[in-house]
Design an enzyme around this catalytic site. Structure first.
Site, PDB file in Angstrom:
ATOM      1  N   LYS A  90      33.450  30.472  37.167  1.00  0.00           N
ATOM      2  CA  LYS A  90      32.144  29.865  37.447  1.00  0.00           C
ATOM      3  C   LYS A  90      31.261  30.017  36.225  1.00  0.00           C
ATOM      4  O   LYS A  90      31.441  30.950  35.433  1.00  0.00           O
ATOM      5  CB  LYS A  90      31.470  30.567  38.631  1.00  0.00           C
TER       6      LYS A  90
HETATM    7  N1  GLU Z   1      31.091  23.697  42.516  1.00  0.00           N
HETATM    8  C1  GLU Z   1      32.044  23.351  43.529  1.00  0.00           C
HETATM    9  C2  GLU Z   1      32.404  24.572  44.359  1.00  0.00           C
HETATM   10  O1  GLU Z   1      31.675  25.540  44.402  1.00  0.00           O
HETATM   11  C3  GLU Z   1      33.248  22.617  42.976  1.00  0.00           C
HETATM   12  C4  GLU Z   1      34.058  23.374  41.986  1.00  0.00           C
HETATM   13  C5  GLU Z   1      35.164  22.544  41.331  1.00  0.00           C
HETATM   14  O2  GLU Z   1      35.377  21.409  41.718  1.00  0.00           O
HETATM   15  O3  GLU Z   1      35.782  23.088  40.434  1.00  0.00           O
HETATM   16  O4  GLU Z   1      33.389  24.595  45.037  1.00  0.00           O
END
Ligand code: GLU
Length: 424
Positions: free
Chosen positions: A114
């Site tokens: 993240k």
């Molecule tokens: N931000 C989204 C989540 O928290 C998508 C993450 C992604 O597609 O890599 O799942």
């Protein structure tokens, strides 16, 4: 509030501690050995970067950014990047761990990562946002790559920002590399269905929950908190499926109609007036008042820490479908369990987004693009199977859905790690 109480609330609201609490419970129930627990609970890598950016008025500002890779045991790190004034390393760390468990719950070959940048995108111009994004990308470049770490949109980031990340990475590599990021614009290798995938995933698991609990769609009332990409799409698709969305909650208040809101019209109203409030035919409500409405399904689809020890006892929904990451604290879990509320935990409920991110990554690497029907059909297959895996596991082991999802995920990641062994 006395000091001890405020300290315990502070701990409750710390997302990293919340992630650890669930991890500990699931690991204990799985009887994971101590060493494996140590490895799985700590992130693999963390990077903090300081980003000098020239503002439009000529001043230089320095922004702080993070990228955390929690696990790469099952594949490249995967997870969004959020832009917000209050992002912290603890938050990004928790979100990275949740990505690991989320990818394992839906069984796609990714680890968890993240990113975040401390900024207020509402006050940045398009040019400032682009310079900030490019500098952030350049600073975390060694982490990134289709085989190592693949960002995606999250709170306050979108397809255009993904395009800038893709371009910056590609300029450094001297060739176009679409698979380094997902959630891109369609014309740059994005996938059909990605934009609405998280909301669609919420719909699919909610339909499964209704079926499991013997409730029919037509009589189902829904309250959605958060009207962004996830909440807005979930509300629209749930209404289209025949449910009655009786309230939508945003930062500045809520709108309510017992007859059901016209979601497309509400989106148009917000576009025109800048707020959901004052929607013709609906009543304005206080945010909290709407959160505690008597309803069948509550979809918290905004941010962390919405349902806490301070308010969980007031929730009157039968089902909670967690569109956001971490909307319920670990302390609130127990209160909801005592009230026999059926919780579809975040690492399952909102996994539709990363699932279609996986499809996008596959299409980029194949150079062959699928139609929307194929994307949505495959998404449904994965979400339905994952729901049944989690709920079946919960029933068999006498645990709640969240702990079942964690146990399933931990088991998969631990198994991958065992097969790989520890490099010394
Ligand atoms: N931000 C989204 C989540 O928290 C998508 C993450 C992604 O597609 O890599 O799942």
């Amino acid at each position: 509030m006395i000091a001890a109480e405020s300290r315990s609330l502070e701990r409750e609201l710390n997302p990293w501690l919340a992630a650890e609490a669930r991890f500990d419970e699931a690991a204990a129930r799985l009887k994971l050995d101590d060493g494996m627990q140590k490895v799985l609970r700590s992130p693999t890598r963390e990077l903090t970067v300081y980003l000098p950016v020239q503002l439009d008025d000529g001043r230089l500002e320095v922004f702080t950014g993070f990228r955390v890779q929690h696990s790469i045991a099952r594949g490249p790190g995967k997870g969004g990047v959020r832009y917000a004034p209050d992002v912290t390393l603890d938050e990004v760390r928790a979100l990275a761990a949740w990505m690991t468990w989320k990818c394992a719950v839906v069984n796609i070959p990714f680890g968890g990562a993240k990113g975040g940048v401390v900024c207020d995108p509402a006050v940045l111009s398009e040019g400032e946002l682009e310079r900030l994004t490019r500098r952030y990308t350049a600073e975390i470049l060694e982490f990134l790559g289709p085989e190592s770490d693949v960002p995606a949109p999250d709170i306050n980031t979108n397809a255009q920002i993904m395009a800038w990340i893709m371009d910056t990475y590609s300029m450094h590599k001297r060739h176009t590399e679409t698979a380094v990021v997902t959630g891109k614009p369609l014309d740059l290798g994005g996938s059909l269905g990605r934009q609405e995938a998280t909301g669609r995933g919420c719909l699919i698991v909610t339909l499964e929950a209704l079926r499991k609990l013997g409730m029919d769609i037509e009589n189902t009332t829904v309250v959605v908190q958060g009207f962004g990409n996830v909440g807005g799409t979930a509300a629209r698709l749930m209404a289209r499926a025949g449910m009655r969305v009786i309230a939508v909650i945003e930062i500045d208040g809520a709108v309510y109609s017992p007859h059901g809101l016209d979601i497309d019209a509400l989106m148009k109203h917000r576009e025109e007036t800048g707020s959901i409030l004052g929607f013709p035919g609906a009543e304005n409500l206080d945010r909290d008042e709407a959160l505690f409405l008597d309803c069948h399904v509550l979809v918290p689809a905004a941010k962390e820490n919405v349902i806490t020890s301070l308010n969980a006892h007031k929730i009157r929904a039968r089902i909670i479908c967690e569109g956001a990451n971490g909307p319920t604290t670990a302390v609130a879990d127990q209160i909801l369990a005592d009230k026999r509320i059926f919780v579809i935990p975040d690492i399952l409920a909102n996994a539709g987004g990363v699932t279609v991110s996986y499809f996008e990554w596959v299409q980029n690497r194949q150079g062959f693009y699928w139609n929307e029907q194929l994307v949505n059909g495959r998404l449904e297959e994965i979400m339905v199977k994952s729901f049944r895996d989690v709920v079946g596991y919960a029933d068999r082991h006498g645990v709640d859905n969240r702990i079942a999802a964690y146990m399933l995920a931990l088991d998969r990641v631990a198994f991958a790690l065992k097969l790989r062994g520890i490099y010394a």
